[in-house]
Structures are given as structure tokens and as C-alpha cells.
Design a protein around this motif. Sequence first.
Motif, PDB file in Angstrom:
ATOM      1  N   THR A 370      38.311  59.785  60.804  1.00  0.00           N
ATOM      2  CA  THR A 370      39.437  58.929  60.444  1.00  0.00           C
ATOM      3  C   THR A 370      40.232  59.516  59.289  1.00  0.00           C
ATOM      4  O   THR A 370      41.379  59.129  59.062  1.00  0.00           O
ATOM      5  N   GLU A 371      39.629  60.451  58.541  1.00  0.00           N
ATOM      6  CA  GLU A 371      40.328  61.063  57.411  1.00  0.00           C
ATOM      7  C   GLU A 371      41.037  62.354  57.803  1.00  0.00           C
ATOM      8  O   GLU A 371      41.755  62.934  56.985  1.00  0.00           O
ATOM      9  N   ALA A 372      40.850  62.806  59.048  1.00  0.00           N
ATOM     10  CA  ALA A 372      41.352  64.128  59.436  1.00  0.00           C
ATOM     11  C   ALA A 372      42.864  64.240  59.299  1.00  0.00           C
ATOM     12  O   ALA A 372      43.381  65.265  58.843  1.00  0.00           O
ATOM     13  N   THR A 373      43.602  63.192  59.702  1.00  0.00           N
ATOM     14  CA  THR A 373      45.065  63.284  59.638  1.00  0.00           C
ATOM     15  C   THR A 373      45.550  63.388  58.199  1.00  0.00           C
ATOM     16  O   THR A 373      46.574  64.024  57.920  1.00  0.00           O
ATOM     17  N   ALA A 374      44.820  62.773  57.255  1.00  0.00           N
ATOM     18  CA  ALA A 374      45.219  62.842  55.844  1.00  0.00           C
ATOM     19  C   ALA A 374      44.990  64.226  55.259  1.00  0.00           C
ATOM     20  O   ALA A 374      45.524  64.550  54.193  1.00  0.00           O
ATOM     21  N   CYS A 375      44.197  65.069  55.946  1.00  0.00           N
ATOM     22  CA  CYS A 375      43.881  66.405  55.439  1.00  0.00           C
ATOM     23  C   CYS A 375      44.903  67.457  55.867  1.00  0.00           C
ATOM     24  O   CYS A 375      44.791  68.617  55.456  1.00  0.00           O
ATOM     25  N   GLU A 376      45.848  67.089  56.696  1.00  0.00           N
ATOM     26  CA  GLU A 376      46.769  68.078  57.255  1.00  0.00           C
ATOM     27  C   GLU A 376      47.547  68.783  56.151  1.00  0.00           C
ATOM     28  O   GLU A 376      48.061  68.151  55.225  1.00  0.00           O
ATOM     29  N   GLN A 378      46.353  70.761  53.883  1.00  0.00           N
ATOM     30  CA  GLN A 378      45.634  70.862  52.624  1.00  0.00           C
ATOM     31  C   GLN A 378      44.423  71.781  52.757  1.00  0.00           C
ATOM     32  O   GLN A 378      44.040  72.178  53.849  1.00  0.00           O
ATOM     33  N   ASP A 379      43.840  72.103  51.599  1.00  0.00           N
ATOM     34  CA  ASP A 379      42.655  72.966  51.552  1.00  0.00           C
ATOM     35  C   ASP A 379      41.403  72.109  51.657  1.00  0.00           C
ATOM     36  O   ASP A 379      41.227  71.163  50.889  1.00  0.00           O
ATOM     37  N   VAL A 394      36.160  73.957  62.895  1.00  0.00           N
ATOM     38  CA  VAL A 394      37.102  74.326  63.962  1.00  0.00           C
ATOM     39  C   VAL A 394      38.088  73.192  64.214  1.00  0.00           C
ATOM     40  O   VAL A 394      39.291  73.415  64.388  1.00  0.00           O
ATOM     41  N   TYR A 395      37.589  71.958  64.202  1.00  0.00           N
ATOM     42  CA  TYR A 395      38.464  70.810  64.449  1.00  0.00           C
ATOM     43  C   TYR A 395      39.475  70.622  63.315  1.00  0.00           C
ATOM     44  O   TYR A 395      40.682  70.471  63.552  1.00  0.00           O
ATOM     45  N   LEU A 396      38.999  70.628  62.076  1.00  0.00           N
ATOM     46  CA  LEU A 396      39.879  70.372  60.939  1.00  0.00           C
ATOM     47  C   LEU A 396      40.869  71.506  60.707  1.00  0.00           C
ATOM     48  O   LEU A 396      41.960  71.290  60.172  1.00  0.00           O
ATOM     49  N   ALA A 397      40.502  72.724  61.123  1.00  0.00           N
ATOM     50  CA  ALA A 397      41.386  73.876  60.906  1.00  0.00           C
ATOM     51  C   ALA A 397      42.674  73.776  61.700  1.00  0.00           C
ATOM     52  O   ALA A 397      43.649  74.468  61.385  1.00  0.00           O
ATOM     53  N   LYS A 398      42.717  72.905  62.719  1.00  0.00           N
ATOM     54  CA  LYS A 398      43.939  72.768  63.530  1.00  0.00           C
ATOM     55  C   LYS A 398      45.120  72.310  62.686  1.00  0.00           C
ATOM     56  O   LYS A 398      46.255  72.676  62.954  1.00  0.00           O
ATOM     57  N   GLY A 399      44.863  71.473  61.678  1.00  0.00           N
ATOM     58  CA  GLY A 399      45.972  70.962  60.884  1.00  0.00           C
ATOM     59  C   GLY A 399      45.910  71.310  59.410  1.00  0.00           C
ATOM     60  O   GLY A 399      46.871  71.087  58.680  1.00  0.00           O
ATOM     61  N   ALA A 400      44.780  71.865  58.967  1.00  0.00           N
ATOM     62  CA  ALA A 400      44.607  72.132  57.540  1.00  0.00           C
ATOM     63  C   ALA A 400      45.307  73.429  57.128  1.00  0.00           C
ATOM     64  O   ALA A 400      45.559  74.319  57.937  1.00  0.00           O
ATOM     65  N   LYS A 401      45.608  73.518  55.833  1.00  0.00           N
ATOM     66  CA  LYS A 401      46.127  74.771  55.290  1.00  0.00           C
ATOM     67  C   LYS A 401      45.040  75.830  55.313  1.00  0.00           C
ATOM     68  O   LYS A 401      45.278  76.994  55.669  1.00  0.00           O
ATOM     69  N   SER A 402      43.834  75.440  54.923  1.00  0.00           N
ATOM     70  CA  SER A 402      42.687  76.357  54.964  1.00  0.00           C
ATOM     71  C   SER A 402      41.407  75.544  55.024  1.00  0.00           C
ATOM     72  O   SER A 402      41.360  74.394  54.591  1.00  0.00           O
ATOM     73  N   VAL A 403      40.367  76.145  55.578  1.00  0.00           N
ATOM     74  CA  VAL A 403      39.040  75.543  55.619  1.00  0.00           C
ATOM     75  C   VAL A 403      38.042  76.580  55.108  1.00  0.00           C
ATOM     76  O   VAL A 403      38.012  77.714  55.604  1.00  0.00           O
ATOM     77  N   VAL A 463      37.416  75.577  41.518  1.00  0.00           N
ATOM     78  CA  VAL A 463      38.493  75.644  42.513  1.00  0.00           C
ATOM     79  C   VAL A 463      39.109  74.261  42.671  1.00  0.00           C
ATOM     80  O   VAL A 463      38.447  73.233  42.515  1.00  0.00           O
ATOM     81  N   ASP A 464      40.407  74.238  42.963  1.00  0.00           N
ATOM     82  CA  ASP A 464      41.080  72.975  43.282  1.00  0.00           C
ATOM     83  C   ASP A 464      40.620  72.505  44.659  1.00  0.00           C
ATOM     84  O   ASP A 464      40.533  73.308  45.601  1.00  0.00           O
ATOM     85  N   ALA A 465      40.331  71.227  44.789  1.00  0.00           N
ATOM     86  CA  ALA A 465      39.878  70.690  46.082  1.00  0.00           C
ATOM     87  C   ALA A 465      40.113  69.188  46.104  1.00  0.00           C
ATOM     88  O   ALA A 465      39.830  68.488  45.128  1.00  0.00           O
ATOM     89  N   GLN A 466      40.657  68.709  47.214  1.00  0.00           N
ATOM     90  CA  GLN A 466      40.840  67.270  47.418  1.00  0.00           C
ATOM     91  C   GLN A 466      39.941  66.717  48.522  1.00  0.00           C
ATOM     92  O   GLN A 466      39.780  65.510  48.640  1.00  0.00           O
TER      93      GLN A 466
END
Length: 560
Positions: A370-376, A378-379, A394-403, A463-466
Motif C-alpha cells: 500500500t506504500e509502493a505508490t508513495a515511494c515513486e 524516491q530512494d 524488483v517490484y519497487l524498482a519499477k517506480g523508484a529512483k533507486s533501490v 545516508v539520506d533515506a525516507q
Amino acid sequence: MPVTEPGGATRTVILTVDDDPGVSRAVARDLRRRYGEQYRVVRAESGDSALDALRQMKLRGDLVAVILADYRMPRMNGLEFLEQAMDIYPGARRILLTAYADTGAAIEAINVIDLDHYLLKPWDPPEEKLYPVVDDLLQTWLASDYRPTPAIKVVGHRWSARSSGVREFLARNQVPYRWYASEEPEGQRLLSAAGADGLRLPLVLTADGEALVKPSDQELAARVGLATTPSADFYDLIVVGGGPAGLGAALYGASEGLRTVLVERTATGGQAGQSSRIENYLGFPDGVSGAQLTERARRQAAKFGTELLTACEVTGLEINGPSRTIRLWDGSAIAAHTVILATGVSYRQLDAPGVAELTGRGIFYGSALTEATACEGQDIYIVGGANSAGQAAVYLAKGAKSVTILVRGPSLTASMSHYLIEQVAGVPGITVRTCTEVAAAHGDNHLEGLLLRDTKTGQTELVDAQWLFVFIGAAPRTDWLKGVVMRDSRGFVMAGPDMSTEGRPPEGWELDRPPYHLETSVPGVFAAGDVRAESAKRVASAVGEGAMAVMLVHRYLERL
């Protein structure tokens, strides 16, 4: 992301899927021209993005009347897409767009996925070839029992741990809801209407208008229509745990005539249900999400008569002669001739300063989809080196800046499947940092940074991380079994030959036969899946053990 018509959020959806952008736009244009005033037309250019859109609509409580899918799409063809779409919106009418050469596959699909219609491309003029078909299917859908579900409203804050927990609970239990941020105008209006000050979040507004402030899982389950109390006092079989092993046991138990109840503390699916993609499960060559797989299993078990209890925590097991009694969180109890323990395992807690305080506020255990869309954009950091961590990356990397995957060991090979290691290596946005652990987490009201430590040199780096998702180890929740059934030093339940010493049955065993293969130190109580000591820790083996445990239950009952 699919493109949608602006506004009209309450209108029923017509979804069209085609990987050719020109064709996709043309289909959507023709549909909007005819149906745009009454329906919201959503278009997608791949099966994956269309499934994501359908899942989001399901969570919001939207209705989908018709789905049009092109047959020839890469990665996932139209038939494969429609088969998965049926799991999300089984009542939607289905149309396949095909070329003349594909009519054989389209005809086969009528039997395979209950296809409503197939259209040959091109469909011009739409007045003759497209609209009459869609008109008929819309009429069929309107006349059917598609059961629109009034949406539950959740007002919360992005960095509220309980708000995140409520969203995850509703999503995993397939309960549609609409999310409203407490700081936005509509969220403020809902808080005001409910007489809530917004200091205690989330606020949940049920379909009948009842306002729940920061509800527990048990209170929430009871108010949204999930069964939380048993209908009887005695059963043939109690299954504790709703993961793959528990669902497999419940399905086979109920289908073979046993009065079966499944007791689950959160939501069916267990850790497998949170997997974004399972690609090595037999019968799914294109992979399947954990949610899809376990939701199908849940529906199967219910179809055969399994009683499913949700948000119902088990606190004790008692042996009363031939009866096995399960104590529940509210002080009540249910009894049965037999019990199958299928409670699985939970992720171990990350033991580092600041982590506990920020859990649910940027730090999550499991995938927390449920949090995946909020991660788009971002790192994202992921802790863990097993399959669940790789699938999430693999799933989160579709929309994230980096994983970035953080692994304590020197490589992923010790705990991750080879196929998944290759997938991770093939995604440019994923970085694997070996010999690295989280030393601390920092942030005021949400995660803002991580202190990373090199396990070989001891050197640290801030490191910066949210966002941090944790997938470490497997800890069984079996303290409630202490002193009743035999467990190993880590808390896993011992069963069958693993309990024997030099061929002798376990201490206290009173029967004139040795324990069955999955039977614990208490006759009539069996263990299946990840909770069992020395189990394979794979979805397929858990399902198999659930089925085998039911076979042994029958053998036990025959000798009562």
C-alpha cells in the motif's frame, strides 16, 4: 500509469489495454465518444500496468463494467491478462481484440477464461463493429449481480504508523476503501463531519457512516463485514494460520467433509500473500503475485465450506481428553477433534537504535504494497537477502529512483534463488551492498536517514533515506504453545520423526503407535508449513504439507 478521463471519480469504468500506443489511443477515443458521459474510460499500454490500475480501483471501491484487451502483447498476452483480471473484477465483461490469425486462440479463450466476445481488428466503423458489442455487454453487466460495495473511507496521515497499519489490513483482506490525507481539504471535511480533532488517526468511516477513531484490527474487522467469531463451539478440524499451508489444509479438510474452521490473526496469505511476484510456483510460468495466489486459495476454501475467522489471535492450546481446545484473544474458546498448526513465521525485528520508533513511519516489515505508490521517484533501501527481499526490490524498482539491497553476508547466493538473483542483476535501478547492516535510523516524525555499517571493517556511513523495507529471517510465533507441544531451541514446532530419539517416541507419548509424519508431541495436533522445524520454507511445500496433514487427520480420526 494508465491515462484516465479527468473528474467523474464515481463513474463506472471501461478499461482498455493495448501495447500499441496508437491503437490504445484509438480504442479509448472511440469509447469516450460513445460512453464518456456515463462511464470513465481508462486505458493502459501493458498488462502489468492495467493490473496495477485494477488493483487500485478495487481498493478505492470503483466498479469496472467492461475490459477490452489486445491479444498480442509482450510479456503478458491478452488471455493471460484477462485471467488475472478476473481475480480482481470477476463480474466485469471481457472482450479480446485479435487479428484474423489469432481467432483460434480467441475461440479457445471462450472456454478457458469465459470470454464474452472477441473483436477482429480493425473495428471500423465502430458504430457497426464496436458499439453494438459493448452496448450488449454493458446491458448484461447492469442486469447482473455485480454487487457494488460502498467504499470505506480512511482519513489518516502519511507518517502515522496506525494509518499505515489500517490501510495494509484492509488491502490484505480485500476490503475496498478510499484514502484521504488528513491535511488535505476533503480529509479535513471528513474529520469535521465526524467531530474528530485529527489528533488521533486514522479515522475510519464505515459504509453505514459509523466513525471509528484509531480502531484495532479486531474492531475494524467486525465493522467491515469480516467474520471474527466462530459460529459453533466444536469442529472436526481447527486450522491455526491462513498462509499457504493453512489455506491448503482448510481447503482439503472442508472439501473432504470435515467441519473446518480457519483462524487467522491478520489476513490470509501470510508472508507469501505479501510477495509482489512469485515466479517459481508450479503452474504459473509467467509468475503470480502472492495476493492473487492466496486470494484464489481463500475463495476455494470458502467455496468448500471452510469457516474463515479474521483478526482472531490464538493465545493457547489445551488438551481435554479427546478434545483439543484453542483459546482466543477475547477469552473465548473453540474445540475440535484435531488441530493443524500452520502459523508460519514472521520477519524478525531489526535491532538498531531508532528503528522501533520509526516503524510505520518510513520503516516497514514486509513489502507493505500500500506504500509502493508513495515511494515513486524516491530512494528505497531494503534489508535482507532472501527471495522476499529480491521480489520486493524488483517490484519497487519499477517506480523508484533507486533501490539498494543491504545484505550482511558477502553475496545473495546463500539465501536467494538463482533466477531471482539474475532478475535483480538485470534491473539497472537496483544496487546490492554486501557486508552491510543498518546501525541506526534517524528522523523526527518519519525516517530521514540511515547509519550503515560495513560488517568487515566497522566503518559507518550516513545516508539520506525516507523508505526502508525489512525482510530479515524467520521467527515463529509459538510462545502460546510453550509447555504443550515440543519445540526446538528457536521455537519451531517439532513433528514426526524429528521428535524421536533412537527410534523411541517423544517423552509423554501414550499411544501404541509412533507419531505420524506431521504429528506433534500431542496426538491429533499436526504442524504444516514454515512453523514446522526443518521445513523447506517454500510456498509449494507448505501447500503440500497442508494437504498431507489433512490426510493424517483422517487417519487419526479413524482410530479414535
